[in-house]
Motif scaffolding. Structure first.
Motif, PDB file in Angstrom:
ATOM      1  N   VAL A   6       0.848  -1.254  -0.147  1.00  0.00           N
ATOM      2  CA  VAL A   6       0.012   0.134   0.075  1.00  0.00           C
ATOM      3  C   VAL A   6       0.943   1.226   0.017  1.00  0.00           C
ATOM      4  N   LEU A 161      -1.446  -1.502  -4.180  1.00  0.00           N
ATOM      5  CA  LEU A 161      -2.405  -0.194  -4.196  1.00  0.00           C
ATOM      6  C   LEU A 161      -1.865   1.202  -4.048  1.00  0.00           C
ATOM      7  N   GLY A 192      -3.977  -1.336  -8.554  1.00  0.00           N
ATOM      8  CA  GLY A 192      -5.380  -0.783  -8.338  1.00  0.00           C
ATOM      9  C   GLY A 192      -5.083   0.631  -7.539  1.00  0.00           C
ATOM     10  N   VAL A 194      -6.963   3.445  -5.100  1.00  0.00           N
ATOM     11  CA  VAL A 194      -7.879   3.467  -3.935  1.00  0.00           C
ATOM     12  C   VAL A 194      -8.137   5.072  -3.675  1.00  0.00           C
TER      13      VAL A 194
END
Length: 488
Positions: A6, A161, A192, A194
């Motif tokens: 992340v 992410l 991805g 977010v």
């Protein structure tokens, strides 16, 4: 080993919160997961059962995963001390102080070795690691020596992410700009995006999402709504964003020292619906609260000097003389004494410094840091309560008067004292307010002074409230997050 990463377009994008949420989501699904942050710069620290320091956010993430925090979850912790220097904590132990200019020359190789060793050990025990970056992964002047963002992702070949804070504006530019500045092999790991802290109707955002996905070829896997759930922040900048509850029966003021540390100590107070917690700078007016708290500090003497220079020291004296209650924790406890001495110049310039003079104590800053978990029994404000917490301090504090009217707070007299009027309290124990019965007993003394009815003291400790808060956090996030693109 299996891992996901992340990273964020900026600091405060929501990486720590999202990492904690993913740990809890996957734990609920039956995965054995652990958090990991290679390098953290924070003054909020936690002490593991083995006596090692890690960032407090990593401890919360471990609790979210349902496991005990260990030093491998945050092998490098940098604790800023001012004047462009930081104390370096390597695998839980303080190994020195270094300037920003010299840090990478001295610690890059040994730091990366600690990162690899920690990853290996965690990988042997857990099914999946949820790794968190720091700041932005696209700081091009720092990327060649970055120990904690895409270097970790590439080492683990971890699907990643990218989190962006849309509340601050410029979210689409932040995402596109970050991706443009990543190397091709780094960009290939971003699976991805977010979008965090979204307020408003999703339908109004959808055209932007469609454009972003077409422009980048990367799916938007989450649009997380603005959440009111509190999550421990890593630095004191977040204190400026905290709303002050104004409808509490009891008003508590925390002095926001320039190098405030471990302000997570006050999360349990903020969770009390009958308490209003206000943070003020030393330059602000103290006012007339029910209690004043002096928190921990990474540079106690420097912050003490600020209290004297700004007039806050005199204001606290006058407040106590008028019947007010003061509590000092760790560095704040040391400040309450008569003398602070730093004969080796560990915090900066060597010398002896005048404390606030509210307790008959002398503190000497020593080279060997004390970092350990503690469980003791209280003497005040109610006898016999079990109290757990942890120590992180370099000072050694002792009473300088034999007959002084002070009494030991706990069955270990080295952990803190209270004066004979129970107006001035001091302790080395971080996490003291996590202990529900002790917290309520201390608050009830303040309530008694106001003529208010006592609160029940048979309450759960804060860790149970924290579990409920983590569940509520995840319940709010999970419906808006698709983890399929990053899961093995």
């Amino acid at each position: 080993m299996k891992a996901i990463m992340v990273v964020g377009t900026t600091s405060h994008a929501g990486k720590s919160l999202l990492t904690a949420a993913i740990c809890r989501i996957l734990s609920r699904r039956g995965w054995r997961v652990a958090p990991f942050k290679a390098q953290n710069m924070a003054l909020n620290a936690y002490v593991t059962s083995g006596g090692g320091e890690i960032g407090h956010a990593q401890a919360v993430q471990a609790w979210a995963a349902g496991i005990a925090p260990v030093v491998e979850m945050n092998p490098i912790l940098l604790k800023p001390q001012g004047d462009m220097t930081s104390q370096v904590i390597l695998k839980g132990r303080a190994v020195g102080k270094v300037s920003a200019a010299d840090y990478y020359d001295q610690f890059f190789e040994i730091g990366w070795q600690a990162v690899e060793e920690s990853l290996r050990r965690l990988g042997e025990e857990f099914d999946l690691l949820v790794c968190e970056g720091a700041g932005s992964p696209a700081e091009i002047n720092l990327k060649h020596r970055d120990l904690t963002n895409m270097r970790v992702a590439k080492h683990l070949n971890a699907p990643t992410l990218l989190v962006v804070d849309i509340d601050r504006g410029g979210a689409f530019a932040h995402v596109v700009g970050t991706l443009e500045l990543l190397d091709p092999d780094e960009r290939a790991l971003i699976r991805g995006v977010v979008i965090n802290k979204f307020r408003g109707q999703r339908s109004l955002l959808q055209p932007g999402i469609d454009w972003l996905q077409e422009r980048t070829g990367i799916p938007v896997v989450g649009v997380i709504p603005w959440l009111d759930h509190a999550f421990p922040a890593e630095d004191s900048l977040s204190l400026f964003d905290r709303p002050t509850q104004t409808n509490g029966d009891i008003n508590i003021t925390v002095v926001r020292l320039p190098r405030i540390s471990n302000f997570t100590d006050f999360d349990p107070l903020e969770a009390e619906s009958t308490v209003s917690v206000r943070y003020i700078s030393p330059k602000q007016s103290l006012g007339h609260p029910d209690a004043v708290i002096l928190p921990g500090s990474k540079t106690t003497i420097a912050d003490l000097i600020i209290l004297h220079k700004t007039g806050m020291a005199e204001a606290i004296h006058n407040y106590v003389a008028a019947g007010g209650t003061v509590l000092g924790i760790c560095g704040g406890y040391q400040m309450l004494g008569q003398i602070l001495a730093d004969p080796e110049g560990i915090e900066g310039q060597e010398g002896r410094y005048k404390g606030l003079g509210l307790l008959p104590l002398k503190t000497v800053i020593a080279g060997q840091k004390v970092a350990r978990q503690r469980t003791v029994t209280s003497n005040f404000p109610q006898e016999g309560l079990p109290v757990s917490g942890y120590e992180i301090h370099q000072g050694r504090t002792r009473l300088i008067e034999a007959e002084n009217g002070t009494q030991a707070l706990f069955d270990d007299p080295n952990l803190g004292v209270v004066d004979e009027t129970q107006s001035v309290w001091g302790t080395y124990l971080h996490g003291i307010f996590d202990n529900g019965p002790w917290r309520r007993a201390w608050l009830n003394r303040l309530r008694q002074q106001r003529g208010l009815k006592a609160l029940p003291t048979g309450v759960a400790n804060y860790r149970e409230q924290r579990e409920l808060a983590l569940d509520a956090l995840v319940d709010s996030i999970e419906p808006h997050l698709d983890l399929a693109p990053v899961l093995p």
